[in-house]
Design an enzyme around this catalytic site. Sequence first.
Site, mmCIF file in Angstrom:
data_model
loop_
_atom_site.group_PDB
_atom_site.id
_atom_site.type_symbol
_atom_site.label_atom_id
_atom_site.label_comp_id
_atom_site.label_asym_id
_atom_site.label_seq_id
_atom_site.Cartn_x
_atom_site.Cartn_y
_atom_site.Cartn_z
ATOM 1 N N HIS A 1 0.968 -1.119 0.217
ATOM 2 C CA HIS A 1 0.012 0.008 0.002
ATOM 3 C C HIS A 1 0.984 1.280 -0.197
ATOM 4 C CE1 HIS A 1 -3.667 2.567 1.670
ATOM 5 N NE2 HIS A 1 -2.457 3.111 1.595
ATOM 6 N N GLU A 2 1.777 1.381 0.967
ATOM 7 C CA GLU A 2 2.893 2.575 1.111
ATOM 8 C C GLU A 2 3.619 2.608 -0.239
ATOM 9 O OE1 GLU A 2 1.817 4.464 3.163
ATOM 10 O OE2 GLU A 2 0.837 3.379 4.668
ATOM 11 N N HIS B 1 1.838 4.532 -3.023
ATOM 12 C CA HIS B 1 1.863 5.784 -2.892
ATOM 13 C C HIS B 1 3.301 6.198 -3.229
ATOM 14 C CE1 HIS B 1 -2.071 6.290 -0.642
ATOM 15 N NE2 HIS B 1 -1.612 5.776 0.083
#
Length: 256
Positions: free
Chosen positions: A58-59, A62
């Site tokens: 997820h990170e 980004h």
Amino acid sequence: MTTATTRADDRRISPVFLGILAVTAVTGWATWTGFAEQPGVAVFLFVTGAWIVSLCLHEYAHARTALHSGDISVGAKGYLTLNPLKYTHALLSIVLPVVFVMMGGIGLPGGAVFIERGRIRGRWRHSLVSAAGPLTNVLFAAVCTAPFWLHALDGVPLEFRFALAFLALLQVSAAILNFLPVPGLDGYGVIEPWLSDGVKRQVEPFAPFGLLLVFALLWLPSVNQVFFDVVDAVLRGLGVSDVEASLGWSLYRFWE
């Protein structure tokens, strides 16, 4: 190209992440084969490991999207190595999400990569950087539920099946929460570039408390019921019953 300014070491996968991935693979194998004496322990380690892997991805999503959108600083910060210890707030991104899974079976949104927004030009790019994280949870949920909606469950052991169902619940709940247009969450980050400066100034003071507000509301039985009704509806659309997810949750909490 923006990627040319990042060193090879900045993009090398971290041994920490590889270790988490190895634990997930081994405990997934133990869950599948029934090798563990206590299947609940194997399910706990497998789901927790896979959940942390999804938080890292997820990170990473980004950061990688920000890199290609103009923020070349993410490499030097270690965000491209998938190392959870490199996040700005490891407590918010890793520890609290795992604690919330253990306590309530909710996929707490992570959120701790610092993007230098001033380096990114264009509203669409800003929105895409914010959307990249929860879209990763959507993809993870699709992968977890693939055996269900492809009707390919023949030969899949029950413990592994229930573990996948519970892991899918975490991904779906994380995606839904992340996409809420609440300050401090990714959903607000998606729409923020399209808001007027006046609206953004009015909302800014509340940003640090957005996540706290969401989880305070989730403690209300009526709100909690509506939220999980939505999660269950999405899971049913993906071929996963609430009974299967519930059994996975029960196996996960092996200490009860």
